[in-house]
Each structure stands twice: as C-alpha cells, then as structure tokens.
Design a protein around this motif. Structure first.
Motif, mmCIF file in Angstrom:
data_model
loop_
_atom_site.group_PDB
_atom_site.id
_atom_site.type_symbol
_atom_site.label_atom_id
_atom_site.label_comp_id
_atom_site.label_asym_id
_atom_site.label_seq_id
_atom_site.Cartn_x
_atom_site.Cartn_y
_atom_site.Cartn_z
ATOM 1 N N TYR A 43 6.342 -8.628 -6.827
ATOM 2 C CA TYR A 43 5.308 -8.085 -5.934
ATOM 3 C C TYR A 43 5.869 -7.904 -4.519
ATOM 4 C CZ TYR A 43 0.719 -7.917 -3.544
ATOM 5 O OH TYR A 43 -0.385 -7.566 -2.789
ATOM 6 N N GLY A 46 8.262 -4.814 -4.771
ATOM 7 C CA GLY A 46 7.623 -3.540 -5.099
ATOM 8 C C GLY A 46 6.465 -3.153 -4.205
ATOM 9 N N VAL A 47 5.684 -4.137 -3.717
ATOM 10 C CA VAL A 47 4.473 -3.839 -2.942
ATOM 11 C C VAL A 47 4.644 -4.190 -1.470
ATOM 12 C CG1 VAL A 47 2.010 -4.339 -2.663
ATOM 13 C CG2 VAL A 47 2.983 -4.116 -4.958
ATOM 14 N N VAL A 48 5.007 -5.436 -1.184
ATOM 15 C CA VAL A 48 5.125 -5.850 0.213
ATOM 16 C C VAL A 48 6.220 -5.051 0.917
ATOM 17 C CG1 VAL A 48 5.575 -7.782 1.774
ATOM 18 C CG2 VAL A 48 4.290 -8.162 -0.338
ATOM 19 N N GLY A 50 7.416 -2.281 -0.296
ATOM 20 C CA GLY A 50 7.227 -0.869 -0.635
ATOM 21 C C GLY A 50 8.317 -0.280 -1.499
ATOM 22 N N GLY A 109 -0.766 -8.259 1.408
ATOM 23 C CA GLY A 109 -0.862 -6.953 0.758
ATOM 24 C C GLY A 109 0.327 -6.088 1.114
ATOM 25 N N GLY A 110 0.234 -4.799 0.812
ATOM 26 C CA GLY A 110 1.324 -3.882 1.106
ATOM 27 C C GLY A 110 1.646 -3.837 2.587
ATOM 28 N N PRO A 182 -5.723 -2.774 -9.223
ATOM 29 C CA PRO A 182 -4.297 -2.711 -8.871
ATOM 30 C C PRO A 182 -3.698 -4.094 -8.649
ATOM 31 C CG PRO A 182 -5.631 -2.303 -6.928
ATOM 32 C CD PRO A 182 -6.602 -2.440 -8.078
ATOM 33 N N ALA A 183 -2.367 -4.127 -8.509
ATOM 34 C CA ALA A 183 -1.662 -5.389 -8.263
ATOM 35 C C ALA A 183 -2.103 -6.038 -6.967
ATOM 36 C CB ALA A 183 -0.152 -5.146 -8.229
ATOM 37 N N THR A 184 -2.514 -5.241 -5.986
ATOM 38 C CA THR A 184 -2.971 -5.810 -4.719
ATOM 39 C C THR A 184 -4.269 -6.601 -4.886
ATOM 40 O OG1 THR A 184 -3.980 -3.652 -4.250
ATOM 41 C CG2 THR A 184 -1.847 -4.131 -3.221
ATOM 42 N N GLN A 277 4.369 -5.710 -15.625
ATOM 43 C CA GLN A 277 3.978 -7.021 -15.109
ATOM 44 C C GLN A 277 3.587 -7.985 -16.219
ATOM 45 O OE1 GLN A 277 3.289 -7.974 -11.322
ATOM 46 N NE2 GLN A 277 3.999 -9.677 -12.563
#
Length: 437
Positions: A43, A46-48, A50, A109-110, A182-184, A277
């Motif tokens: 996470y 991929g998200v934090v 980006g 989050g992102g 979503p993953a968030t 995931q």
C-alpha cells in the motif's frame, strides 16, 4: 512433547506464566504480518507513493531509519531495564506506543507520505523494543537445556496470532472488494484490526508474566548512569564473550535476508508475478502456517541436535528458498518458495534467540538481548535497503534484488562456523560467578 511441559521450565515457573509470555508473540505478530509483510508495505509503494520509481526505496529507507533508532536505544534500554528491574514496565510502554502508532496508520491515504513515515518509524521502534524485552524473559522461564523448545512455543503461538490478525483482515478485504470499495478504504480498516488484536492479546502477558529481577538502583538518574557504565563494561569485556560477538555478526548477515522477506515479499509477489491484494494475503497466511509448524516442531529437534547445527540447517533452507524465488515465473513455484520460507523463518529466528540466551549472563539478560536486538535491527537496515538500492539502480529488477539476498544467508553460514557453543556458555556462567563476588 506436551505444550508448556513443566520439565522444561525453571523452578517456580508456572505453565500459565509461560502461556502469558508466549501470548506476547501471539499479540505482536499481527503487526509484522499485516503491516510490514502483507498489506501496508505494498500500500505504501502503490498508493502512498503513487507507484513512483522511488517507492520501494522510500519504504526501505523508512524501515532503515526506524531500525537505526532501535540500534541506538536498545542496548542502553536493556542495561537500564536490568538495573531498574523494569523489563515489564518498558514492555508495557512500548506496547501502547506500537498499538497507537499502528492505529494512526488508518489515517494514511494517497500522498500522505510523511504521516506514513512517522507512524511506521514509531510503531516499528516500539515493536522492536517490545521484542527485546519479551526475549529477555526467556532465560528466566526456561531451563538452559530447553531454551530451544520454549522459544519455539512462543514463535509458533506468535504465528497463530499473525494468522488470526491476517485472517480477520483478509475477511474484511474480500468483503470490501465485493462491495467495490478501494484500497484507501479497506487498508486503513486492517490497521485498526491489527492494533485491536495487539492490544487485547497482550493483556494476558501483563496479567500473567512476572518480573523476577531485583532492582539494583533507586533513582532514574543513577539507573541511567549505571546503564551506560554496564554497557561500556560489556564492550570492554567483549573478548570474554567472543561467541556472543560471532553470533551477533552471524545474525546481522542471515537476519538481513529474513528482513528482506518480511518487508518485501508482498512487493515482490505483486511487482514480479502480478499477485493481487487478496492473493498476497493468502500467500502470507500460508507462510504463517508453515512458520508456526516449523517453530514448534523445530524447537524440540533443536534441543536434541544442538542450536548451532539446527541454525545451519535452516540457513541452507533459506538459500534454497532464494533460488526457487528467483527461478519462479509462475505463481506455483513461488508458493513452494513461500512455504519453505515459512518453515525456515520460525525455525531460524527461534534458534538464534535461544543461542543468545545461552550466551547471556543470567544477571544481564535485558542488556545482552539489547545487544542482540542491536544486531537484528542492523540487519533490518542492511537487508531491505540493499534490496531497495538494487531495484533502484537496476531500473526495478526485483529478481536481481532477491538473488542478492541469498548472499546474506551464505555469509551467515560462514560466520556461524566461528561459534563454539560450549565456550560461549562457559563464558556466560563465569561472568555470573564474577558478578556475585
């Protein structure tokens, strides 16, 4: 072979107390399983971050910073806890810190890079100090000839705790994905699940585990000053503890490889083999099952054949695991490598913790386990950052990075040859005799 066999315990130690001690492994394993291994690491990248090229390196540098702080703090904390008879108090404080910081990850989050970095640094620091303190109780509970099996009880129960936390998290993730969330949304919830299990399960430890050490100092100031003096004495007398020094060097090497597996297995599975995931979480769940079996059964075998031979056996297993992971082009072979990693993980960590107990003087357990934690956390800097640098320098070549990890296990095997278990035990007993005069 009964669980918590009284014959393996020191006089005056009740089975329920060992259960309480082992429950701490049950409590904190969810943190490494969900936060560091299965969910938040991927996470973070991929998200934090980006999905940026620097994401993996940023994750490994974050862990490196936290582990550097652990290296600086744990030897002094260990000496201080011995002087104040405060192992249990420090354990409670760091448990609260890790639980709170893990819960704080639910707010990430992102793009929330600095919040994620701060929460990981604090939670991982507190987790590591807690590991140091709970390990320091092991020689107080177990007879020297049974350190392997008692250590294995803790590790195996720990992996059960990791499976519980991961299983609850996986169940929620599957439900959330079915709802199109979503993953968030679902990753923050898994952080709350992890912190809740940690907090609730650790209650048994604080209710049942006893602090047997006797305070040697009165004031905080005198305890801190004496802690520095005790630590300096240990370094000055390092020649007497030659085998403990070789064990620490060996641990830096092989634990560096293990740290890569813990911190980056999910990233490797998703980046190289395209795992989703839920697939990654199921993979880590299987690894925990294998680890629990390995830690429990291996502990008994370890006491029979000797800790050094047992550790060597597991390190060769790690080398084979690395070869399989590099060769895997389909999920099937990687699943085989993951099961082998699980069997070796619990076994090798249990063996190392037991050896450290054999080489530690009985009146300086937290101090020596602080030095042990120093070595383990040094490895947690070297291993993941090496992996991150290799991927960054090679344009994201994770196969090359995992191949380089095998060198750490080979180095561990070379350093292990320098350890003489009987000599190390004799030095620990002699040091205790001198301190009583």
């Amino acid at each position: 072979m009964a669980l918590f066999d009284p014959a393996a315990l020191n006089p005056g130690v009740a089975r329920r107390e060992v259960f309480g001690w082992a429950m701490y492994d049950f409590a904190n394993s969810g943190y490494t399983t969900v936060v560091l291994t299965a969910v938040f690491n991927a996470y973070f990248v991929g998200v934090v971050a980006g999905g940026a090229d620097w994401g993996t390196l940023a994750w490994t540098l974050t862990l490196g910073l936290s582990n550097a702080l652990v290296m600086l703090a744990t030897p002094l904390l260990g000496a201080w806890a011995d002087g104040r008879a405060a192992k249990k108090a420090v354990l409670m404080a760091t448990t609260l810190g890790c639980v709170a910081a893990t819960a704080a990850l639910a707010g990430v989050g992102g793009g929330d890079l600095w919040l994620a970095v701060a929460a990981i640094v604090i939670s991982n620091f507190c987790y590591a100090v807690g590991e140091q303190m709970t390990s320091a109780f092991l020689p107080e509970l177990a007879r020297r000839e049974a350190l392997g099996r008692v250590s294995g009880w803790g590790w195996s129960l720990g992996y059960c705790g990791g499976m519980l936390t991961l299983g609850l998290s996986l169940g929620y993730v599957i439900w959330a994905q079915g709802q199109g969330l979503p993953a968030t949304h679902f990753v923050p919830v898994t952080m709350l699940i992890t912190s809740a299990v940690y907090a609730l399960a650790s209650v048994a430890t604080f209710v049942l585990l006893k602090e047997r050490a006797v305070p040697q100092l009165v004031t905080v100031g005198s305890a801190t000053g004496e802690a520095w003096r005790r630590l300096q004495r240990t370094w000055h007398e390092a020649r007497r503890y030659e085998d403990f020094r070789w064990l620490m060097a060996c641990a830096v090497a092989y634990q560096a490889g293990i740290s890569v597996v813990i911190a980056l297995a999910a990233i490797y599975a998703e980046e190289v083999l395209g795992f989703k995931q839920t697939q990654t979480m199921m993979l880590i769940f299987l690894v925990n099952i294998a680890s629990a079996i390995g830690a429990f059964s291996f502990g008994y075998w370890q006491d029979r054949i000797g800790h050094k031979r047992a550790l060597a056996f597991t390190l060769w297993g790690w080398v084979l695991m690395t070869v399989l992971a590099v060769a895997a082009t389909t999920p099937g072979l990687f699943w085989v490598a993951a099961v082998l990693a699980g069997l070796c993980m619990g076994s090798s960590q249990s063996a190392g913790r037991a050896l450290a107990g054999l080489f530690a003087p009985a009146d300086r357990l937290a101090e020596f386990y602080g030095l042990w934690t120093f070595a383990v956390r040094a490895s947690a800097i070297v291993g993941p950052i090496t992996y991150g640098l290799v991927t960054w320098a090679s344009g994201g070549n994770h196969r090359l990075a995992i191949a380089s990890t095998g060198l750490f296990f080979l180095a561990g095997l070379v350093l292990l040859r320098r350890i003489d278990v009987a000599r190390g035990q004799t030095a620990a007993i002699a040091a205790l005799s001198v301190s009583k005069k």
